[in-house]
Enzyme design. Structure first.
Site, short mmCIF file in Angstrom:
data_model
loop_
_atom_site.label_atom_id
_atom_site.label_comp_id
_atom_site.label_asym_id
_atom_site.label_seq_id
_atom_site.Cartn_x
_atom_site.Cartn_y
_atom_site.Cartn_z
N LYS A 176 0.83 -1.21 0.00
CA LYS A 176 0.00 0.00 0.00
C LYS A 176 0.86 1.27 0.00
O LYS A 176 2.09 1.19 0.21
CB LYS A 176 -0.93 -0.03 1.22
CG LYS A 176 -1.90 -1.22 1.21
CD LYS A 176 -2.88 -1.12 2.37
CE LYS A 176 -3.88 -2.26 2.33
NZ LYS A 176 -4.93 -2.09 3.35
N PHE A 185 -15.64 3.35 6.83
CA PHE A 185 -14.25 3.65 6.50
C PHE A 185 -13.99 3.72 5.00
O PHE A 185 -12.85 3.94 4.58
CB PHE A 185 -13.31 2.63 7.16
CG PHE A 185 -13.54 1.19 6.72
CD1 PHE A 185 -12.96 0.69 5.57
CD2 PHE A 185 -14.31 0.34 7.48
CE1 PHE A 185 -13.16 -0.63 5.17
CE2 PHE A 185 -14.52 -0.99 7.10
CZ PHE A 185 -13.94 -1.46 5.94
N ARG A 204 -2.32 -14.71 3.72
CA ARG A 204 -3.10 -14.03 4.77
C ARG A 204 -2.45 -14.23 6.14
O ARG A 204 -2.38 -13.31 6.95
CB ARG A 204 -4.54 -14.56 4.79
CG ARG A 204 -5.36 -14.17 3.59
CD ARG A 204 -5.80 -12.73 3.59
NE ARG A 204 -6.77 -12.47 4.63
CZ ARG A 204 -7.39 -11.30 4.78
NH1 ARG A 204 -7.11 -10.28 3.97
NH2 ARG A 204 -8.27 -11.13 5.74
N THR A 245 -5.96 -7.36 10.30
CA THR A 245 -6.05 -6.01 9.72
C THR A 245 -5.37 -4.95 10.58
O THR A 245 -4.67 -4.08 10.06
CB THR A 245 -7.55 -5.62 9.56
OG1 THR A 245 -8.19 -6.65 8.82
CG2 THR A 245 -7.71 -4.30 8.84
N ASN A 286 -2.00 -0.07 6.95
CA ASN A 286 -1.51 -1.37 7.40
C ASN A 286 -0.61 -2.06 6.38
O ASN A 286 -0.53 -3.28 6.33
CB ASN A 286 -2.68 -2.26 7.85
CG ASN A 286 -3.70 -2.47 6.76
OD1 ASN A 286 -3.53 -1.98 5.64
ND2 ASN A 286 -4.75 -3.21 7.06
N GLU A 323 -9.71 -9.62 -7.76
CA GLU A 323 -8.69 -8.58 -7.54
C GLU A 323 -7.57 -8.68 -8.57
O GLU A 323 -7.07 -7.66 -9.07
CB GLU A 323 -8.14 -8.68 -6.11
CG GLU A 323 -9.19 -8.28 -5.08
CD GLU A 323 -8.77 -8.56 -3.64
OE1 GLU A 323 -7.65 -9.07 -3.42
OE2 GLU A 323 -9.56 -8.26 -2.74
P1 CMP Z 1 -7.37 -4.52 3.55
O1 CMP Z 1 -6.92 -5.90 3.89
O2 CMP Z 1 -6.70 -3.86 2.39
O3 CMP Z 1 -8.94 -4.53 3.28
C1 CMP Z 1 -9.76 -3.40 3.50
C2 CMP Z 1 -9.03 -2.28 4.15
O4 CMP Z 1 -9.83 -1.27 4.74
C3 CMP Z 1 -8.22 -2.82 5.29
O5 CMP Z 1 -7.14 -3.60 4.81
C4 CMP Z 1 -7.84 -1.54 6.01
O6 CMP Z 1 -6.72 -0.93 5.42
C5 CMP Z 1 -9.03 -0.63 5.73
N1 CMP Z 1 -9.81 -0.35 6.93
C6 CMP Z 1 -9.89 0.86 7.51
N2 CMP Z 1 -10.70 0.80 8.56
C7 CMP Z 1 -11.14 -0.45 8.67
C8 CMP Z 1 -12.01 -1.13 9.57
N3 CMP Z 1 -12.60 -0.48 10.59
N4 CMP Z 1 -12.24 -2.45 9.37
C9 CMP Z 1 -11.64 -3.10 8.33
N5 CMP Z 1 -10.81 -2.50 7.44
C10 CMP Z 1 -10.55 -1.20 7.61
#
Ligand code: CMP
Length: 141
Positions: free
Chosen positions: A11, A59, A87, A93, A114, A128
């Site tokens: 990212k 979000f 994963r 996350t 993240n 994707e």
């Molecule tokens: P990712 O695995 O890329 O999938 C969705 C993304 O949304 C997640 O990682 C986070 O970067 C982002 N995100 C931000 N806030 C939240 C949240 N509250 N719950 C889950 N994903 C979130």
């Protein structure tokens, strides 16, 4: 044995912080084959398409702003059980809760910034990969 492909995104925070080589090296050392690799900058439209399952969540807007804030590096990697293995390597996350040894556990203190994304199921991996790569950009070797 189930050979799978999965989509990894480093990212904008991971690119800005100079973690591209470190993150790719972890997947290479684990034994994944890199089948496709590119740097790109998400447009708003592409980010919304990629993360369409999150549309409507609180979000979503900040996720799209973050994902369009700088370049990302996308990879298709392949291995036996690639989706679950990747994963497990990235961790949960929220970087504050991700265990040490996982990528997020080692490099993130945030739920939004993240560092890395990995597809969470065969359906999302297929989707994707198709959003980011044309079929002829995935190299057979
Ligand atoms: P990712 O695995 O890329 O999938 C969705 C993304 O949304 C997640 O990682 C986070 O970067 C982002 N995100 C931000 N806030 C939240 C949240 N509250 N719950 C889950 N994903 C979130």
């Amino acid at each position: 044995m189930t050979i799978e492909q999965t989509l990894i995104l480093i990212k904008p925070d991971g690119v800005r912080r100079g973690l591209v080589g470190e993150i790719i090296a972890r997947f290479e050392r684990k034994g994944f084959k890199i089948k496709a690799l590119k740097m790109l900058k998400f447009t708003k439209e592409l980010a919304e398409k990629f993360y369409h399952v999150h549309r409507g969540k609180e979000f979503f807007k900040s996720l799209i702003e973050f994902m369009t804030s700088g370049p990302v590096v996308a990879l298709v990697i392949e291995s036996d059980s690639a989706i679950s293995v990747a994963r497990n390597m990235i961790g949960p996350t929220d970087g504050r809760q991700a265990p040490p040894g996982t990528i997020r556990g080692d490099y993130s203190l945030s739920k939004s910034e993240n560092v890395v994304h990995a597809s969470d199921s065969p359906t999302s991996a297929k989707y994707e990969i198709s959003v980011i790569f044309k079929p002829d950009e995935i190299i057979e070797w």
